[in-house]
Design a protein around this motif. Structure first.
Motif, PDB file in Angstrom:
ATOM      1  N   PRO A 196      -2.672   4.778  -1.249  1.00 14.92           N
ATOM      2  CA  PRO A 196      -3.572   3.364  -1.277  1.00 14.92           C
ATOM      3  C   PRO A 196      -4.045   2.979   0.075  1.00 14.92           C
ATOM      4  O   PRO A 196      -3.274   3.290   1.107  1.00 14.92           O
ATOM      5  N   THR A 197      -5.359   2.642   0.195  1.00 12.84           N
ATOM      6  CA  THR A 197      -6.082   1.821   1.395  1.00 12.84           C
ATOM      7  C   THR A 197      -6.271   0.603   1.339  1.00 12.84           C
ATOM      8  O   THR A 197      -6.424  -0.135   2.258  1.00 12.84           O
ATOM      9  N   GLU A 198      -6.492   0.124   0.115  1.00 10.03           N
ATOM     10  CA  GLU A 198      -7.041  -1.226  -0.070  1.00 10.03           C
ATOM     11  C   GLU A 198      -6.061  -1.713  -1.392  1.00 10.03           C
ATOM     12  O   GLU A 198      -5.823  -0.968  -2.303  1.00 10.03           O
ATOM     13  N   LEU A 199      -5.950  -3.070  -1.401  1.00 10.37           N
ATOM     14  CA  LEU A 199      -5.117  -3.768  -2.512  1.00 10.37           C
ATOM     15  C   LEU A 199      -5.967  -3.680  -3.761  1.00 10.37           C
ATOM     16  O   LEU A 199      -5.180  -3.225  -4.881  1.00 10.37           O
ATOM     17  N   HIS A 200      -7.124  -3.726  -3.900  1.00 14.73           N
ATOM     18  CA  HIS A 200      -7.962  -3.702  -5.343  1.00 14.73           C
ATOM     19  C   HIS A 200      -8.695  -2.522  -5.326  1.00 14.73           C
ATOM     20  O   HIS A 200      -9.691  -2.497  -6.080  1.00 14.73           O
ATOM     21  N   GLN A 201      -8.456  -1.267  -4.657  1.00 18.24           N
ATOM     22  CA  GLN A 201      -9.084  -0.274  -4.844  1.00 18.24           C
ATOM     23  C   GLN A 201      -8.938   0.529  -6.394  1.00 18.24           C
ATOM     24  O   GLN A 201      -7.960   0.352  -6.701  1.00 18.24           O
ATOM     25  N   ARG A 202     -10.316   0.961  -6.575  1.00 17.14           N
ATOM     26  CA  ARG A 202     -10.308   1.437  -7.873  1.00 17.14           C
ATOM     27  C   ARG A 202     -10.053   3.093  -7.991  1.00 17.14           C
ATOM     28  O   ARG A 202     -10.435   3.869  -6.843  1.00 17.14           O
ATOM     29  N   VAL A 203      -9.729   3.560  -8.886  1.00 21.10           N
ATOM     30  CA  VAL A 203      -9.724   5.130  -9.124  1.00 21.10           C
ATOM     31  C   VAL A 203      -9.931   5.592 -10.553  1.00 21.10           C
ATOM     32  O   VAL A 203      -9.805   4.930 -11.264  1.00 21.10           O
ATOM     33  N   PRO A 204     -10.473   6.747 -10.653  1.00 19.32           N
ATOM     34  CA  PRO A 204     -10.932   7.379 -11.999  1.00 19.32           C
ATOM     35  C   PRO A 204      -9.564   7.487 -12.654  1.00 19.32           C
ATOM     36  O   PRO A 204      -8.694   7.857 -11.850  1.00 19.32           O
ATOM     37  N   PHE A 205      -9.432   7.363 -14.057  1.00 17.00           N
ATOM     38  CA  PHE A 205      -8.116   7.308 -14.597  1.00 17.00           C
ATOM     39  C   PHE A 205      -8.188   7.978 -15.892  1.00 17.00           C
ATOM     40  O   PHE A 205      -8.783   7.685 -16.755  1.00 17.00           O
ATOM     41  N   PHE A 206      -7.316   9.186 -15.703  1.00 15.43           N
ATOM     42  CA  PHE A 206      -7.183  10.036 -17.280  1.00 15.43           C
ATOM     43  C   PHE A 206      -5.651  10.023 -17.621  1.00 15.43           C
ATOM     44  O   PHE A 206      -4.911  10.672 -16.578  1.00 15.43           O
ATOM     45  N   VAL A 207      -4.894   9.420 -18.377  1.00 13.49           N
ATOM     46  CA  VAL A 207      -3.360   9.333 -18.775  1.00 13.49           C
ATOM     47  C   VAL A 207      -3.266   9.413 -20.038  1.00 13.49           C
ATOM     48  O   VAL A 207      -4.020   9.092 -20.977  1.00 13.49           O
ATOM     49  N   GLY A 208      -2.367  10.240 -20.429  1.00 13.63           N
ATOM     50  CA  GLY A 208      -1.709  10.407 -21.653  1.00 13.63           C
ATOM     51  C   GLY A 208      -0.964  11.704 -21.851  1.00 13.63           C
ATOM     52  O   GLY A 208      -0.440  12.330 -21.112  1.00 13.63           O
ATOM     53  N   SER A 209      -1.219  12.309 -22.967  1.00 16.61           N
ATOM     54  CA  SER A 209      -0.504  13.678 -23.516  1.00 16.61           C
ATOM     55  C   SER A 209      -1.339  14.925 -22.451  1.00 16.61           C
ATOM     56  O   SER A 209      -2.375  14.959 -22.261  1.00 16.61           O
ATOM     57  N   THR A 210      -0.263  15.688 -21.983  1.00 17.70           N
ATOM     58  CA  THR A 210      -0.344  16.545 -21.196  1.00 17.70           C
ATOM     59  C   THR A 210      -1.466  17.605 -21.365  1.00 17.70           C
ATOM     60  O   THR A 210      -2.430  17.645 -20.450  1.00 17.70           O
ATOM     61  N   LYS A 211      -1.294  18.154 -22.336  1.00 19.83           N
ATOM     62  CA  LYS A 211      -2.449  19.124 -22.845  1.00 19.83           C
ATOM     63  C   LYS A 211      -3.874  18.604 -22.720  1.00 19.83           C
ATOM     64  O   LYS A 211      -4.856  19.058 -22.426  1.00 19.83           O
ATOM     65  N   LEU A 271      -3.491   0.245  -7.945  1.00 18.71           N
ATOM     66  CA  LEU A 271      -2.149  -0.542  -7.286  1.00 18.71           C
ATOM     67  C   LEU A 271      -1.481  -1.088  -8.693  1.00 18.71           C
ATOM     68  O   LEU A 271      -0.248  -0.910  -8.916  1.00 18.71           O
ATOM     69  N   TYR A 272      -2.285  -1.857  -9.554  1.00 20.97           N
ATOM     70  CA  TYR A 272      -1.474  -2.664 -10.686  1.00 20.97           C
ATOM     71  C   TYR A 272      -2.033  -2.332 -11.832  1.00 20.97           C
ATOM     72  O   TYR A 272      -1.644  -3.011 -12.910  1.00 20.97           O
ATOM     73  N   GLU A 273      -2.682  -1.127 -12.005  1.00 25.19           N
ATOM     74  CA  GLU A 273      -3.079  -0.563 -13.431  1.00 25.19           C
ATOM     75  C   GLU A 273      -2.809   0.715 -13.578  1.00 25.19           C
ATOM     76  O   GLU A 273      -1.931   1.098 -14.215  1.00 25.19           O
ATOM     77  N   CYS A 274      -3.031   1.709 -12.536  1.00 23.57           N
ATOM     78  CA  CYS A 274      -3.055   3.029 -12.672  1.00 23.57           C
ATOM     79  C   CYS A 274      -1.771   3.236 -12.334  1.00 23.57           C
ATOM     80  O   CYS A 274      -1.092   4.192 -13.186  1.00 23.57           O
ATOM     81  N   ASN A 275      -1.129   2.858 -11.147  1.00 21.21           N
ATOM     82  CA  ASN A 275       0.124   3.490 -10.929  1.00 21.21           C
ATOM     83  C   ASN A 275       1.330   3.079 -11.726  1.00 21.21           C
ATOM     84  O   ASN A 275       2.074   4.039 -12.231  1.00 21.21           O
ATOM     85  N   PRO A 276       1.328   1.885 -12.156  1.00 21.13           N
ATOM     86  CA  PRO A 276       2.560   1.637 -13.125  1.00 21.13           C
ATOM     87  C   PRO A 276       2.178   2.320 -14.399  1.00 21.13           C
ATOM     88  O   PRO A 276       3.461   2.871 -15.087  1.00 21.13           O
ATOM     89  N   MET A 277       1.043   2.485 -15.046  1.00 19.80           N
ATOM     90  CA  MET A 277       0.860   3.385 -16.186  1.00 19.80           C
ATOM     91  C   MET A 277       1.444   4.854 -15.987  1.00 19.80           C
ATOM     92  O   MET A 277       1.743   5.537 -16.984  1.00 19.80           O
ATOM     93  N   ALA A 278       0.953   5.425 -15.003  1.00 17.56           N
ATOM     94  CA  ALA A 278       1.391   6.656 -14.430  1.00 17.56           C
ATOM     95  C   ALA A 278       2.848   6.891 -14.372  1.00 17.56           C
ATOM     96  O   ALA A 278       3.118   7.934 -14.735  1.00 17.56           O
ATOM     97  N   PHE A 279       3.558   6.033 -13.880  1.00 15.61           N
ATOM     98  CA  PHE A 279       4.843   5.909 -13.636  1.00 15.61           C
ATOM     99  C   PHE A 279       5.546   6.278 -15.191  1.00 15.61           C
ATOM    100  O   PHE A 279       6.256   6.686 -15.619  1.00 15.61           O
ATOM    101  N   LEU A 296       0.943  -1.139   0.051  1.00 14.81           N
ATOM    102  CA  LEU A 296       0.183  -0.049  -0.041  1.00 14.81           C
ATOM    103  C   LEU A 296       0.794   1.376  -0.107  1.00 14.81           C
ATOM    104  O   LEU A 296       0.748   2.117   0.788  1.00 14.81           O
ATOM    105  N   GLN A 297       1.770   1.420  -1.029  1.00 14.15           N
ATOM    106  CA  GLN A 297       2.600   2.560  -1.247  1.00 14.15           C
ATOM    107  C   GLN A 297       2.192   3.309  -2.126  1.00 14.15           C
ATOM    108  O   GLN A 297       1.624   3.070  -3.279  1.00 14.15           O
ATOM    109  N   PRO A 298       2.392   4.746  -1.943  1.00 15.62           N
ATOM    110  CA  PRO A 298       2.035   5.448  -3.136  1.00 15.62           C
ATOM    111  C   PRO A 298       2.988   5.358  -4.492  1.00 15.62           C
ATOM    112  O   PRO A 298       3.889   4.982  -4.337  1.00 15.62           O
ATOM    113  N   GLY A 299       2.386   5.702  -5.762  1.00 16.37           N
ATOM    114  CA  GLY A 299       2.925   5.252  -6.950  1.00 16.37           C
ATOM    115  C   GLY A 299       4.015   5.868  -7.070  1.00 16.37           C
ATOM    116  O   GLY A 299       5.246   5.536  -7.886  1.00 16.37           O
TER     117      GLY A 299
END
Ligand code: P6P
Length: 338
Positions: A307-322, A278-286, A152-155
């Motif tokens: 993070p607070t839970e192993l399988h917690q979900r989060v809204p996700f927006f990822v890509g070109s900065t603008k 934890l295992y989709e958004c953080n790695p893609m964010a890095f 449960l460490q931040p990305g």
């Protein structure tokens, strides 16, 4: 042959990226490389042997587990345990964290979080799928079993992250915090060859990736952004393009190369979205930050979420900065009623 640089050679050449690792992280990445080859072999013949289709069980997400999901999960766990660099794993396919209890694993410094086969509902229709992995140094004392705190460490504490995309060719793309590098698998040699060194994402783009079937359940700001894309042209006057494969790794990889944004917002039925922090958004964010893009939950930087839970979900927006900043501006300007 001399101009081929293999993944193994590249990892060793860049070992100085992680000075404290003295080879452990290199060995860990090597075990991921091995498991990727094994899974790739099975995916490439999935249509030929009785390995596609459901196993009749469900994972913690309540999603039917495909045989290849289970196969990939087992192969990555076995490869990660075997080399003694990892003391535990968290997986989309496992309700609880998996502690490696052999003596050699207790001296391990790292934990791995993974989605062993993301987008697996696409397997039966021959669409690209992927493996996503995220690596942390453990925070509990070496010598004892892995604990939930290790996971449960931040990305922004990740030491490495990446994905394997099993597509028209199979690629492994990873970062250790010194850029993003892509390797294409040559099955005739059995090696991943450096094909995309220092991958960077354009700071703007034309491609937006979202499941518009959920339109009426989206936040107002996301609806406004979709309308903006449909009614405007980006600065270089090429129209926006909607491209959604239904496989995060495939959509992410295309947008990384061409520029674009992937969106999985909260919806009425999924108030925290669908993707797992934890295992989709953080790695893609890095990866995206290392490639010059950004990843947000619509307001906050993904890699700063505690993070607070192993399988917690989060809204996700990822890509070109603008493009991500544009969505964030619409979400701020058009907030949903509380
Ligand atoms: P939907 C696959 O299950 C996944 O996690 C991602 O790979 C993909 O982008 C998304 O879910 C698809 O979800 O709700 O659009 O089918």
């Amino acid at each position: 042959m001399s101009d081929i640089r293999t993944l193994g050679e590249f990892i060793v050449e860049n070992q100085h990226d992680f000075p404290h690792a003295s080879g452990e992280l290199s060995s860990l990445l090597g075990s991921i490389k091995l498991a990727a080859k094994i899974v790739n072999r099975e995916i490439n013949k999935a249509g030929l042997v009785d390995i596609i289709g459901d196993v009749g069980s469900e994972n913690v997400q309540g999603e039917a587990q495909k045989k290849l999901d289970v196969y990939a999960n087992e192969k990555f766990k076995a490869a990660l345990e075997a080399r003694g660099q990892v003391c535990g794993v968290a997986s989309e396919e496992e309700d609880e964290l998996v502690v490696f209890n052999k003596e050699l694993n207790r001296e391990a410094k790292y934990v791995v979080l993974m989605d062993p086969l993301d987008g697996s509902s696409n397997i039966d229709v021959n669409v690209s799928v992927g493996t996503i992995f995220s690596i942390y140094r453990r925070v509990t004392p070496v010598g004892g079993p892995a604990e939930i705190e290790d996971f449960l460490q931040p990305g922004d504490k990740q030491v490495a992250a990446g994905y394997i995309i099993y597509g028209s060719s199979t690629m492994l793309v990873y970062t250790t915090g010194n850029g993003v590098h892509g390797f294409t698998y040559d099955p005739s040699l059995g090696v991943f060859c450096l094909s995309h060194e220092n991958m960077t994402i354009p700071d703007d783009g034309q491609i937006y990736s979202i499941n518009e079937g959920n339109y009426f359940r989206f936040p107002q700001g996301v609806k406004k952004y979709i309308k903006f894309c449909q009614e405007n042209e980006p600065e270089d006057n090429r129209p926006y393009t909607s491209r959604y494969i239904g496989s995060l790794v495939a959509d992410f990889h295309r947008n990384l190369l061409k520029g674009g944004i992937y969106l999985y917002p909260s919806t009425a039925t999924h108030p925290n979205g669908k993707l797992r922090l934890l295992y989709e958004c953080n790695p893609m964010a890095f990866l995206i930050e290392q490639a010059g893009g950004i990843a947000s939950d619509g307001k906050n930087r993904i890699m700063e979420i505690k993070p607070t839970e192993l399988h917690q979900r989060v809204p996700f927006f990822v890509g070109s900065t603008k493009m991500v900043r544009k969505v964030e501006s619409f979400l701020e300007a058009f907030p949903d009623a509380e």
